[in-house]
Design an enzyme around this catalytic site. Structure first.
Site, PDB file in Angstrom:
ATOM      1  N   SER A 680      46.261  72.358 -17.066  1.00 39.16           N
ATOM      2  CA  SER A 680      45.012  72.518 -17.831  1.00 39.16           C
ATOM      3  C   SER A 680      44.077  73.978 -17.625  1.00 39.16           C
ATOM      4  O   SER A 680      43.422  74.007 -18.389  1.00 39.16           O
ATOM      5  CB  SER A 680      43.941  71.161 -17.552  1.00 39.16           C
ATOM      6  OG  SER A 680      43.536  71.354 -16.358  1.00 39.16           O
ATOM      7  N   LYS A 723      35.205  66.454 -17.249  1.00 35.37           N
ATOM      8  CA  LYS A 723      35.210  67.617 -17.513  1.00 35.37           C
ATOM      9  C   LYS A 723      33.857  68.154 -18.054  1.00 35.37           C
ATOM     10  O   LYS A 723      33.311  69.114 -17.852  1.00 35.37           O
ATOM     11  CB  LYS A 723      36.524  68.420 -18.091  1.00 35.37           C
ATOM     12  CG  LYS A 723      37.671  68.314 -17.136  1.00 35.37           C
ATOM     13  CD  LYS A 723      38.916  68.810 -17.887  1.00 35.37           C
ATOM     14  CE  LYS A 723      40.132  68.595 -17.162  1.00 35.37           C
ATOM     15  NZ  LYS A 723      41.447  69.010 -17.765  1.00 35.37           N
TER      16      LYS A 723
END
Length: 801
Positions: A680, A723
């Protein structure tokens, strides 16, 4: 009064090594002489003045000892009698005269001749010495009374109190000590030193003998008690038989318990069969104890007793809202479960698994479910469990065998339908003792747990009515087969607003009561709570927040004790540092300025989300790519894919097609001690590379996450909520996300979505337009040249805006 021996002469005497004994002065000792060298030494002494030097060997197994094998201090003896025996050996009676030390040892005509020195000794008999002699004589009398192998009258009569040297040697000769200990006493020429040493030895030996006697007495009493119990048991049996009452009343009681505890038919038959075996066994045998324990466990486990379940959805909803703030999806699932139980008469037990970072309320949710449904609550910690027997138990053939923790917990619950929390299910391990995760497959399978079989009970037990709730921080350590048997419910971290409400509604009240304070003593303002969250904690849950609130409450409690019960503290942002200390974290983790090659990324960890910066530096070189910061294989491949994308888009970025041949590129992710991996960070590293090569700064107020392909496509990622919560905590309110993650917005709380500006992108070109602080250079289609400044040093004008 004094005694003295002023001899310091050297004398030559035949010497005889002796084995397994130490001969002391004033000691009359018989022994047999058989070795040829010893016989010759004896004959030499008999032809002279009948004096012989006797010294002990270090090792009794040596037949022909050398000088180094013999102790240097021995005793000059006087041969009182010698008799030759039919087998050729000579029986000798020797009286010890005085101790002496060997100065030289010579082998002459097959035997040793020793030159010995008799050390002079003189001692003044003072009152202190007389007192010590009396004390030693008393200790020796105690020793003789405790030591069964010595005749008290005979030995006690040989003790003379007028000669300290003789007293010490007489006692030493009669002590049952190892050869090495006796030799130490013989080595002491000073009578006072000998007496001191012997006093210590006597005290130790008396203590040992007392201990031995105590142990023997205890063992004897236990044996007598066992025999007495056996005799009385047999007598009771006979009396009961005469009265026609059968074997024992307790067997009847046990049988009644077995028949009334609600066991299934096959279990009941096995229990009654075991009871018959028990009746036929001797009561004192080990087998009867094992059998009785087994029957006790069968009776103690709940077979039919159930908690009366509360099925009111309104009550359950009220309990859940009272105990927990937020967690709406989890509460919905619990209420759905209760609704199904109202419609279905005998539903199968559901297995829920709460997964989330520490401190978000996974275990306490299990307690709330029990409270809402009116069931008993039991908890079993699986952290560190690596033995299959912890789940299934040991077979009865093992000494000290017990059922597994599942059956033991059911016994503690006392009902067959408790809420059973399996805490830290992701922390189990396996080794040579088995795999506990595999043993849990049967426990957590609604199709199988109605016939769970514990190794100890060895009968089927119904777990289908138990509501199992598992908790875990991560899923990847849980075997796939075990995950498949559970319904996974994810608990994400809390937002700042949620933490403020949790603190106001639960944590402050709890810590205030724990410290003995009231609302009149301490009040927290909202701004202070927010400051604690931002500057003193950095977590997904609320454990550290509760710890900091408790720390402040304890300091206020001390002031209340010092100033009186009327003392009151109002906790504000201004007074916080005085009570909580210096702030542990910066309220914002973002960079102070837009910088070239420095990008803010977002990462997922086992304890929630976090901010992860990525740095790129371009140096003169030959095309080498360096990756540092403990990056895993997948993350390293993402960096290579990002560089390949930049190279493929070199012309559009205003770079020469072969720009990478003249430079070295260093990609670094700070906090190098922490391992990092995953795809990611692909767009983060690509953005940092583009910024470093084009010399265009990256916006400091934008965070990003997404996987990159070689063609610049942005692929979706996981852990979006964690996140974004991390970005929000760090003070970043704008984020670049993959387009395919737009569907995950449904999981985000409304206050988080309203606070964040989110950009959803599909290509890397869109990322660069948003993330870079300036526009990319407009390059003509035929302009292959490299943008000026790729290898030039930074200037403050290009770094900051």
């Amino acid at each position: 009064m004094s005694q003295s021996k002023e001899t310091n002469e050297l004398r030559k005497l035949p010497m005889m090594p002796i084995r397994d004994m130490v001969i002391f002065p004033f000691m009359m000792t018989p022994f047999v002489v058989g070795r040829e060298s010893s016989v010759r030494a004896l004959e030499e002494a008999l032809t002279g003045d009948r004096k012989i030097f006797l010294a002990t060997q270090h090792d009794a197994s040596v037949d022909e000892p050398q000088p180094q094998d013999i102790y240097s201090v021995g005793t000059i003896g006087n041969i009182v009698q010698s008799v030759k025996m039919p087998d050729g050996n000579i029986k000798v009676l020797v009286e010890g005269v005085e101790r002496a030390e060997v100065t030289s040892l010579v082998d002459t005509d097959g035997f040793f001749v020793a030159t010995v020195r008799v050390h002079p000794s003189s001692i003044e008999i003072t009152k202190a010495l007389e007192s010590q002699m009396q004390h030693i004589a008393t200790l020796f009398e105690q020793y003789l009374k405790l030591q069964q192998s010595l005749n008290f009258e005979t030995v006690a009569s040989s003790i003379r109190m007028d000669d300290p040297a003789r007293l010490a040697d007489t006692i030493a000769a009669n002590l049952q000590l190892p050869i090495e200990e006796k030799q130490k006493i013989l080595d002491l020429f000073d009578p006072a030193a000998r007496l001191n040493h012997i006093a210590g030895v006597l005290e130790v030996e008396i203590e040992k003998l007392n201990m031995d006697r105590s142990i023997q007495s205890r063992v004897k009493r236990q044996m007598e008690r066992a025999q007495k119990e056996y005799y009385l048991n047999e007598k009771i049996k006979a009396i009961q038989k005469e009265l026609g009452r059968g074997e024992k009343g307790e067997f009847e009681d046990l049988k009644k318990k077995i028949e009334t505890c609600g066991m299934p038919k096959d279990v009941l038959e096995k229990a009654l069969q075991e009871l018959k075996k028990l009746e036929a066994m001797p009561p004192m045998s080990a087998e009867s104890t094992v059998s009785r324990n087994y029957l006790d466990w069968l009776v103690a486990v709940p077979w039919k007793k159930k908690s009366k379940e509360i099925r009111s959805l309104q009550h359950a909803e009220k309990v859940l809202n009272t105990d927990h703030y937020g967690l709406e999806k989890i509460k919905e699932r619990i209420l759905e479960f209760l609704a199904v139980r109202q419609l279905v008469k005998n539903p199968k037990g559901s297995i829920l698994c709460f997964v989330g970072p520490p401190g978000v309320g996974k275990t306490s949710l299990g307690m709330s479910i029990a409270k809402a449904t009116g069931r008993k609550f039991i908890r079993m910690s699986l952290g560190g469990v690596r033995d299959e027997a912890e789940i299934r138990g040991h077979r009865r053939t093992y000494i000290g065998a017990l059922p597994g923790q599942i059956i033991q917990s059911m016994k503690r619950a006392g009902t067959k339908n408790p809420v059973f929390v399996l805490d830290e299910i992701d922390k189990m391990a396996s080794d040579f003792r088995g795999d506990p995760a595999s043993a849990l497959l049967e426990v957590l399978d609604p199709e199988q747990n109605a016939s769970f079989q514990d190794h100890y009970l060895d009968v089927e037990y119904d777990l289908s009515q138990v509501l199992f709730v598992a908790t875990a921080n991560v899923l990847h350590t849980i075997p796939a087969a075990l995950q498949d048997r559970m319904e996974i419910l994810r608990l994400h971290g809390y937002t700042e607003d949620e933490k403020v409400e949790i603190a106001k509604q639960y944590l402050i009240k709890k810590q205030r009561e724990a410290c003995g304070l009231t609302e009149k003593n301490i009040v927290f303002r909202d701004g202070a709570i927010q400051e604690i969250i931002r500057s003193y904690t950095r977590e997904a849950g609320v454990r550290n927040l509760e710890r900091e609130i408790g720390n402040i409450c304890r300091k206020v409690a001390r002031r209340v004790v010092n100033d009186g019960s009327k003392h009151k503290d109002e906790i504000t942002t201004a007074s916080l540092q005085d009570l909580a200390g210096v702030a542990k974290f910066r309220s914002s983790q973002v960079h102070e300025h837009n910088e070239i090659g420095l990008v803010t990324g977002l990462a997922w960890t086992e304890v929630g989300g976090s901010i992860l910066s990525t740095e790129v530096q371009v140096l003169d070189g030959k095309g080498k790519l360096t990756l540092t910061g403990q990056l895993g294989d997948v993350m390293q491949e993402s960096a290579q894919a990002a560089l390949s994308y930049i190279r493929s888009r070199a012309h559009h970025l205003g770079l020469a097609r072969d720009f990478d041949r003249n430079v070295d590129i260093h990609v670094h992710v700070p906090e190098g001690a922490i391992p990092k991996d995953g795809p990611s960070a692909g767009i983060t590293m690509a953005t940092a590379l583009a910024s470093a090569l084009t010399r265009i700064p990256v916006r400091r107020d934008v965070a990003m996450t997404g996987e990159i392909t070689l063609r610049g496509t942005v692929l979706p990622i996981g852990g979006l909520k964690e996140k974004l919560l991390a970005a929000h905590r760090a003070g970043v309110f704008e984020a670049i996300l993959p387009e395919e993650n737009q569907k995950d917005l449904a999981d985000l709380p409304e206050n988080l979505k309203s606070a964040m500006k989110l950009h959803f992108v599909t290509t890397m070109d869109e990322v660069l337009k948003i993330a870079l602080a300036g526009p990319l250079p407009e390059i003509a289609e035929d302009a292959p040249g490299v943008l000026a400044g790729v290898n030039a040093p930074r200037s403050p004008e290009t770094v900051r805006q």
